[in-house]
Design a protein around this motif. Structure first.
Motif, PDB file in Angstrom:
ATOM      1  N   ALA A 132       0.865  -1.185   0.000  1.00 21.20           N
ATOM      2  CA  ALA A 132       0.000   0.000   0.000  1.00 21.20           C
ATOM      3  C   ALA A 132       0.895   1.227   0.000  1.00 21.20           C
ATOM      4  O   ALA A 132       1.779   1.361   0.858  1.00 21.20           O
ATOM      5  N   THR A 133       0.693   2.116  -0.965  1.00 23.15           N
ATOM      6  CA  THR A 133       1.545   3.288  -1.138  1.00 23.15           C
ATOM      7  C   THR A 133       0.723   4.556  -0.968  1.00 23.15           C
ATOM      8  O   THR A 133      -0.395   4.656  -1.491  1.00 23.15           O
ATOM      9  N   VAL A 134       1.285   5.533  -0.242  1.00 26.02           N
ATOM     10  CA  VAL A 134       0.698   6.866  -0.130  1.00 26.02           C
ATOM     11  C   VAL A 134       1.805   7.866  -0.426  1.00 26.02           C
ATOM     12  O   VAL A 134       2.860   7.843   0.226  1.00 26.02           O
ATOM     13  N   ALA A 135       1.594   8.729  -1.402  1.00 25.45           N
ATOM     14  CA  ALA A 135       2.588   9.734  -1.779  1.00 25.45           C
ATOM     15  C   ALA A 135       1.949  11.119  -1.738  1.00 25.45           C
ATOM     16  O   ALA A 135       0.771  11.285  -2.082  1.00 25.45           O
ATOM     17  N   TYR A 136       2.760  12.116  -1.361  1.00 24.97           N
ATOM     18  CA  TYR A 136       2.257  13.494  -1.254  1.00 24.97           C
ATOM     19  C   TYR A 136       3.302  14.472  -1.747  1.00 24.97           C
ATOM     20  O   TYR A 136       4.488  14.357  -1.426  1.00 24.97           O
ATOM     21  N   SER A 137       2.867  15.449  -2.523  1.00 16.86           N
ATOM     22  CA  SER A 137       3.709  16.572  -2.920  1.00 16.86           C
ATOM     23  C   SER A 137       2.943  17.865  -2.675  1.00 16.86           C
ATOM     24  O   SER A 137       1.751  17.957  -2.998  1.00 16.86           O
ATOM     25  N   ASN A 138       3.631  18.865  -2.118  1.00 21.99           N
ATOM     26  CA  ASN A 138       2.990  20.174  -1.934  1.00 21.99           C
ATOM     27  C   ASN A 138       3.245  21.090  -3.130  1.00 21.99           C
ATOM     28  O   ASN A 138       2.850  22.262  -3.124  1.00 21.99           O
ATOM     29  N   ASP A 139       3.910  20.526  -4.158  1.00 24.39           N
ATOM     30  CA  ASP A 139       4.267  21.322  -5.335  1.00 24.39           C
ATOM     31  C   ASP A 139       4.315  20.415  -6.558  1.00 24.39           C
ATOM     32  O   ASP A 139       5.292  20.411  -7.312  1.00 24.39           O
TER      33      ASP A 139
END
Length: 228
Positions: A132-139
């Motif tokens: 299970a993968t969760v990725a986040y970018s603020n840009d």
């Protein structure tokens, strides 16, 4: 659209965590691959053309690792022509059945720096099979927009030393830089001596095709890789 999604070193779709480093293993690993198309989260990064990719990883005993990975790219413009991803991560076994990986990746385009951006990616693997993968970018794509990517996947052994892998992911964006969309993959692979050969089907839903046009159409990708 110049700001196409680009790949993580540990990913083809979905990224899988590095195994915990045993005391008698080398801290260094590398991989070189030729692919018929560089696809990341359902979209071609090479305008549906082949390219060469290479990566190098150094892992310390506590599970801290650093990775550099590079690939050719073609977004339909003069630049960029290549991508370099730099990753710092931490990998640990939470239990005998659960592994956790957290990594911060900087996506770099040395000949088109306006595309550069960061992403934080966590992957939890269960029983060496499901992830299970969760990725986040603020840009995301250097657009000053929050972007999330969540995915599930698995890998299973097949007869005759083949393996099967599958993944399903969902990209969502805070602003109207792109439509939220689904991507999926299904592939088989097998080692032949020092080489691993893979054949993977990639696809997206209609919103993915709306975002990226023909580069998000259904496709099959052939890969040949060497490494340790």
């Amino acid at each position: 659209m110049n700001h196409r999604i680009t790949a993580l070193a540990c990913a083809v779709l979905l990224a899988a965590p590095l195994s915990a480093l045993a005391a008698d293993e080398s801290p260094y690993s590398w991989e070189v691959a030729a692919v018929s198309d560089y696809v990341f989260r359902g979209a071609s990064q090479t305008d549906e053309d082949p390219t060469v990719q290479a990566g190098f990883t150094y892992t310390t005993a506590p599970g801290i690792y650093a990775n550099v990975w590079a690939s050719g790219v073609d977004f339909g413009t003069d630049k960029p022509d290549y991508e370099v991803d730099v990753t710092i991560g931490w990998n640990t076994d939470l239990t005998e059945q659960v592994n956790f990986d957290a990594a911060l990746t900087r996506y770099l385009y040395p000949d088109a720096g306006s595309n550069n951006y960061n992403e934080l990616i966590t992957t939890t693997t269960f029983a060496d099979t499901y992830s299970a993968t969760v990725a986040y970018s603020n840009d995301v794509w250097n657009t000053d927009t929050d972007g999330w990517y969540v995915a599930v996947g698995g890998e299973w052994e097949l007869p005759q030393e083949f393996s099967l892998n599958a993944g399903l992911g969902y990209s969502t964006f805070e602003k109207d830089v792109a439509e939220d969309y689904l991507d999926w993959s299904l592939g088989v692979s097998r080692a032949f001596g020092p080489a691993t050969v893979g054949l993977t089907y990639h696809g997206t839903n209609s919103r993915g095709e709306y975002n990226f046009g023909e580069t998000a159409d259904d496709r099959v990708v052939l890969s040949v890789s060497f490494g340790n």
